[in-house]
Design a protein around this motif. Sequence first.
Motif, mmCIF file in Angstrom:
data_model
loop_
_atom_site.group_PDB
_atom_site.id
_atom_site.type_symbol
_atom_site.label_atom_id
_atom_site.label_comp_id
_atom_site.label_asym_id
_atom_site.label_seq_id
_atom_site.Cartn_x
_atom_site.Cartn_y
_atom_site.Cartn_z
ATOM 1 N N ALA A 175 -24.148 -12.211 -9.646
ATOM 2 C CA ALA A 175 -23.773 -13.352 -8.816
ATOM 3 C C ALA A 175 -24.763 -13.455 -7.654
ATOM 4 C CB ALA A 175 -22.351 -13.166 -8.301
ATOM 5 N N PRO A 176 -25.264 -14.650 -7.355
ATOM 6 C CA PRO A 176 -26.235 -14.782 -6.266
ATOM 7 C C PRO A 176 -25.614 -14.356 -4.930
ATOM 8 C CG PRO A 176 -25.986 -16.844 -7.482
ATOM 9 C CD PRO A 176 -24.928 -15.925 -7.965
ATOM 10 N N LEU B 100 -23.748 -16.995 -3.050
ATOM 11 C CA LEU B 100 -22.401 -17.294 -3.544
ATOM 12 C C LEU B 100 -21.401 -16.283 -2.989
ATOM 13 C CD1 LEU B 100 -20.419 -18.817 -5.472
ATOM 14 C CD2 LEU B 100 -21.072 -17.183 -7.247
ATOM 15 N N GLN B 101 -21.803 -15.012 -2.978
ATOM 16 C CA GLN B 101 -20.925 -13.977 -2.424
ATOM 17 C C GLN B 101 -20.582 -14.291 -0.969
ATOM 18 O OE1 GLN B 101 -22.142 -9.971 -3.070
ATOM 19 N NE2 GLN B 101 -23.027 -10.385 -5.060
ATOM 20 N N LYS C 196 -20.666 -17.212 0.563
ATOM 21 C CA LYS C 196 -19.789 -18.389 0.639
ATOM 22 C C LYS C 196 -18.343 -18.021 0.326
ATOM 23 C CE LYS C 196 -22.930 -21.836 -1.141
ATOM 24 N NZ LYS C 196 -23.154 -22.617 -2.345
ATOM 25 N N ILE C 197 -18.185 -17.136 -0.655
ATOM 26 C CA ILE C 197 -16.829 -16.776 -1.077
ATOM 27 C C ILE C 197 -16.114 -15.953 -0.004
ATOM 28 C CG2 ILE C 197 -15.622 -15.242 -2.704
ATOM 29 C CD1 ILE C 197 -17.202 -16.712 -4.907
ATOM 30 N N PHE C 198 -16.818 -14.997 0.569
ATOM 31 C CA PHE C 198 -16.196 -14.200 1.636
ATOM 32 C C PHE C 198 -15.794 -15.112 2.816
ATOM 33 C CE2 PHE C 198 -17.855 -10.508 -0.601
ATOM 34 C CZ PHE C 198 -16.839 -9.593 -0.393
ATOM 35 N N ILE D 180 -12.676 -17.141 1.892
ATOM 36 C CA ILE D 180 -11.450 -16.329 1.930
ATOM 37 C C ILE D 180 -11.015 -16.087 3.375
ATOM 38 C CG2 ILE D 180 -10.463 -14.061 1.321
ATOM 39 C CD1 ILE D 180 -10.917 -15.965 -1.066
ATOM 40 N N LEU D 181 -12.000 -15.872 4.235
ATOM 41 C CA LEU D 181 -11.670 -15.713 5.664
ATOM 42 C C LEU D 181 -10.999 -16.977 6.208
ATOM 43 C CD1 LEU D 181 -14.668 -13.843 7.331
ATOM 44 C CD2 LEU D 181 -12.244 -13.180 7.416
ATOM 45 N N GLU E 201 -9.340 -19.191 4.435
ATOM 46 C CA GLU E 201 -7.988 -19.254 3.830
ATOM 47 C C GLU E 201 -7.021 -18.376 4.633
ATOM 48 O OE1 GLU E 201 -6.431 -20.687 1.038
ATOM 49 O OE2 GLU E 201 -8.171 -22.020 0.932
ATOM 50 N N GLU E 202 -7.522 -17.195 5.013
ATOM 51 C CA GLU E 202 -6.672 -16.250 5.735
ATOM 52 C C GLU E 202 -6.253 -16.825 7.093
ATOM 53 O OE1 GLU E 202 -8.444 -12.761 7.514
ATOM 54 O OE2 GLU E 202 -6.806 -11.510 6.763
ATOM 55 N N ARG F 114 -5.981 -19.805 7.864
ATOM 56 C CA ARG F 114 -5.064 -20.922 7.646
ATOM 57 C C ARG F 114 -3.640 -20.393 7.413
ATOM 58 N NH1 ARG F 114 -7.953 -24.464 3.381
ATOM 59 N NH2 ARG F 114 -9.753 -24.300 4.756
ATOM 60 N N ARG G 106 -5.925 -10.212 2.600
ATOM 61 C CA ARG G 106 -7.352 -10.466 2.370
ATOM 62 C C ARG G 106 -8.083 -9.184 1.971
ATOM 63 N NH1 ARG G 106 -11.569 -9.626 5.400
ATOM 64 N NH2 ARG G 106 -10.335 -9.369 7.272
ATOM 65 N N LEU H 50 -16.668 -10.266 -9.132
ATOM 66 C CA LEU H 50 -17.421 -11.499 -8.908
ATOM 67 C C LEU H 50 -18.542 -11.699 -9.939
ATOM 68 C CD1 LEU H 50 -16.936 -13.619 -6.776
ATOM 69 C CD2 LEU H 50 -18.761 -12.618 -5.410
ATOM 70 N N ASP H 51 -19.235 -10.624 -10.283
ATOM 71 C CA ASP H 51 -20.317 -10.760 -11.270
ATOM 72 C C ASP H 51 -19.764 -11.214 -12.621
ATOM 73 O OD1 ASP H 51 -22.304 -10.086 -9.509
ATOM 74 O OD2 ASP H 51 -22.495 -8.010 -10.170
ATOM 75 N N TYR I 281 -18.935 -14.843 -12.392
ATOM 76 C CA TYR I 281 -20.146 -15.665 -12.374
ATOM 77 C C TYR I 281 -20.781 -15.757 -13.761
ATOM 78 C CZ TYR I 281 -24.681 -17.529 -11.052
ATOM 79 O OH TYR I 281 -25.811 -18.311 -10.963
ATOM 80 N N TYR J 280 -6.824 -16.418 -4.711
ATOM 81 C CA TYR J 280 -6.364 -15.922 -3.407
ATOM 82 C C TYR J 280 -5.026 -16.550 -3.033
ATOM 83 C CZ TYR J 280 -6.287 -14.647 1.510
ATOM 84 O OH TYR J 280 -5.920 -14.139 2.733
#
Lengths: 95, 185
Positions: free
Chosen positions: A76-77, A80-81, A83-85, A88-89, A91-92, A94, B9, B20-21, B24, B49
């Motif tokens: 995974a690029p 992307l990792q 952006k995802i972290f 999620i932050l 979302e948390e 919220r 979280r 994640l890999d 993807y 989530y």
Amino acid sequence: MTGLWQSLVGKMMPSPGGIDCAEVMAQLYEYIDGELDDEKIERIRGHLEKCQRCYPRYNFEAAFLRFLKQQGRTKAPPELQRKIFKAILEEESRG
Amino acid sequence: MSRQPASKREHFEREALVHLDTLYNVALRLTGNASDAEDLVQDTVTKAYRSWDKYEPGTNCRAWLVTILRNTFINQFRRESRRPSKVEFEAVQEINVFEAIKDRDPEGTFFRFIVDEEVKRAIQDLPEEFRLPVVLSDVEGLSYAEIAEILDLPVGTVKSRLFRGRRRLQQRLYDYALEMGYIRS
């Protein structure tokens, strides 16, 4: 000719491992994939150790699957990792 | 100072984001391009989530996530996709590559010459019915039972699709290797 030879050999020689070539071939992928029970694994292993017809086929299929595992994967690029972290932050927070 | 219990979280990051890999890779093979794959993974992770309470700890998190990813793909991406999703099952004649090559290269050394981009392209070009079982099993190492659960198919069907997918893939890579001169014709 090959078929006749094989059936003659089959009649003359007991099946190694107590399992015949056709059965081994039918379950070859399951054997390589670790999907069989211990007893089946032992019988097929015993067969492959002795059978000069089945072993090369097994060897080829196993090489192919090892190759796929090595070549098919992409990581995974990092972007992307990141952006995802971040997502999620958010979302948390919220809740 | 007493330790706080792990937050939702933190728990999610530890249990789910390690996959994640896998997500993807599967997304890439489903959508066929990196940009859609990234969107699909992001949507999947956000959904996962939000429904993390429904995940039972100790069960198979990776299979759970891939199931969400696949459902998300079906609901969002396929609708927009112009590519036909069904390919005729019986149309291609499947040859046995080992039988064709056993006198020239019985150990399959030609595989080593094939670059990973070609392998990924070959996987991508498999009909979806075969592609997913192949990716989940041969690239990601999931068991037949896990794949059956994700694809909602009987194990026997997974097995036969996997076998036929592998056969097609072998054939495609064999043809490529012949074309490139990696195998004497």
